[in-house]
Motif scaffolding. Structure first.
Motif, PDB file in Angstrom:
ATOM      1  N   THR A   1       0.826  -1.196   0.000  1.00  0.00           N
ATOM      2  CA  THR A   1       0.000   0.000   0.000  1.00  0.00           C
ATOM      3  C   THR A   1       0.867   1.255   0.000  1.00  0.00           C
ATOM      4  O   THR A   1       0.594   2.210  -0.728  1.00  0.00           O
ATOM      5  CB  THR A   1      -0.954   0.001   1.213  1.00  0.00           C
ATOM      6  OG1 THR A   1      -1.724  -1.196   1.182  1.00  0.00           O
ATOM      7  CG2 THR A   1      -1.886   1.190   1.182  1.00  0.00           C
TER       8      THR A   1
ATOM      9  N   GLU B   1       1.118   4.208  -2.966  1.00  0.00           N
ATOM     10  CA  GLU B   1       0.905   5.636  -2.696  1.00  0.00           C
ATOM     11  C   GLU B   1       2.109   6.464  -3.124  1.00  0.00           C
ATOM     12  O   GLU B   1       1.963   7.523  -3.741  1.00  0.00           O
ATOM     13  CB  GLU B   1       0.636   5.862  -1.210  1.00  0.00           C
ATOM     14  CG  GLU B   1       0.386   7.325  -0.886  1.00  0.00           C
ATOM     15  CD  GLU B   1       0.208   7.589   0.586  1.00  0.00           C
ATOM     16  OE1 GLU B   1      -0.279   8.681   0.908  1.00  0.00           O
ATOM     17  OE2 GLU B   1       0.566   6.723   1.414  1.00  0.00           O
TER      18      GLU B   1
ATOM     19  N   PHE C   1      -3.885   1.981  -4.750  1.00  0.00           N
ATOM     20  CA  PHE C   1      -3.718   2.404  -3.364  1.00  0.00           C
ATOM     21  C   PHE C   1      -5.062   2.489  -2.645  1.00  0.00           C
ATOM     22  O   PHE C   1      -5.213   1.982  -1.534  1.00  0.00           O
ATOM     23  CB  PHE C   1      -2.992   3.753  -3.333  1.00  0.00           C
ATOM     24  CG  PHE C   1      -3.041   4.452  -2.007  1.00  0.00           C
ATOM     25  CD1 PHE C   1      -2.363   3.954  -0.920  1.00  0.00           C
ATOM     26  CD2 PHE C   1      -3.775   5.609  -1.860  1.00  0.00           C
ATOM     27  CE1 PHE C   1      -2.403   4.604   0.305  1.00  0.00           C
ATOM     28  CE2 PHE C   1      -3.829   6.274  -0.646  1.00  0.00           C
ATOM     29  CZ  PHE C   1      -3.140   5.759   0.438  1.00  0.00           C
TER      30      PHE C   1
ATOM     31  N   LEU D   1      -6.385  -0.992  -2.095  1.00  0.00           N
ATOM     32  CA  LEU D   1      -5.630  -1.682  -1.045  1.00  0.00           C
ATOM     33  C   LEU D   1      -6.021  -1.201   0.342  1.00  0.00           C
ATOM     34  O   LEU D   1      -6.012  -1.983   1.298  1.00  0.00           O
ATOM     35  CB  LEU D   1      -4.122  -1.495  -1.266  1.00  0.00           C
ATOM     36  CG  LEU D   1      -3.515  -2.289  -2.417  1.00  0.00           C
ATOM     37  CD1 LEU D   1      -2.095  -1.812  -2.702  1.00  0.00           C
ATOM     38  CD2 LEU D   1      -3.544  -3.774  -2.146  1.00  0.00           C
ATOM     39  N   LEU D   2      -6.369   0.065   0.461  1.00  0.00           N
ATOM     40  CA  LEU D   2      -6.808   0.573   1.761  1.00  0.00           C
ATOM     41  C   LEU D   2      -8.052  -0.147   2.262  1.00  0.00           C
ATOM     42  O   LEU D   2      -8.231  -0.305   3.470  1.00  0.00           O
ATOM     43  CB  LEU D   2      -7.086   2.073   1.686  1.00  0.00           C
ATOM     44  CG  LEU D   2      -5.878   2.988   1.678  1.00  0.00           C
ATOM     45  CD1 LEU D   2      -6.326   4.439   1.551  1.00  0.00           C
ATOM     46  CD2 LEU D   2      -5.031   2.806   2.926  1.00  0.00           C
TER      47      LEU D   2
ATOM     48  N   HIS E   1      -7.210  -3.313   4.384  1.00  0.00           N
ATOM     49  CA  HIS E   1      -6.604  -3.194   5.705  1.00  0.00           C
ATOM     50  C   HIS E   1      -7.680  -3.399   6.771  1.00  0.00           C
ATOM     51  O   HIS E   1      -8.643  -2.655   6.826  1.00  0.00           O
ATOM     52  CB  HIS E   1      -5.956  -1.820   5.877  1.00  0.00           C
ATOM     53  CG  HIS E   1      -4.713  -1.665   5.084  1.00  0.00           C
ATOM     54  ND1 HIS E   1      -3.468  -1.758   5.636  1.00  0.00           N
ATOM     55  CD2 HIS E   1      -4.513  -1.437   3.759  1.00  0.00           C
ATOM     56  CE1 HIS E   1      -2.558  -1.581   4.703  1.00  0.00           C
ATOM     57  NE2 HIS E   1      -3.176  -1.384   3.546  1.00  0.00           N
TER      58      HIS E   1
END
Length: 62
Positions: A13, A17, A47, A50-51, A54
């Motif tokens: 991640t 970014e 990005f 992918l967040l 989490h």
């Protein structure tokens, strides 16, 4: 999620970014081709996706 999986996710991640922000910098300040904005946009979209994976950021911590 194991610690290794979580750590790997954070690293990937972070890289997405950094790349997504660095490429427009190259275009704006260093005179790179405008074509670098395409991979920058893809990297920032990656990005954002992918967040969502989490567990703690999404409030899915168990």
């Amino acid at each position: 999620m194991t610690v290794i999986t979580t750590l790997g996710l954070f690293i990937i991640t972070a890289i997405a970014e950094i790349v997504g922000c660095y490429l427009p910098y190259l275009w704006l300040k260093k005179g790179a081709s405008a074509w670098v904005l395409l991979p920058a946009a893809i990297s920032l979209a990656l990005f954002a996706w992918l967040l969502t994976l989490h567990p703690t950021a999404a409030g899915n911590e168990k």
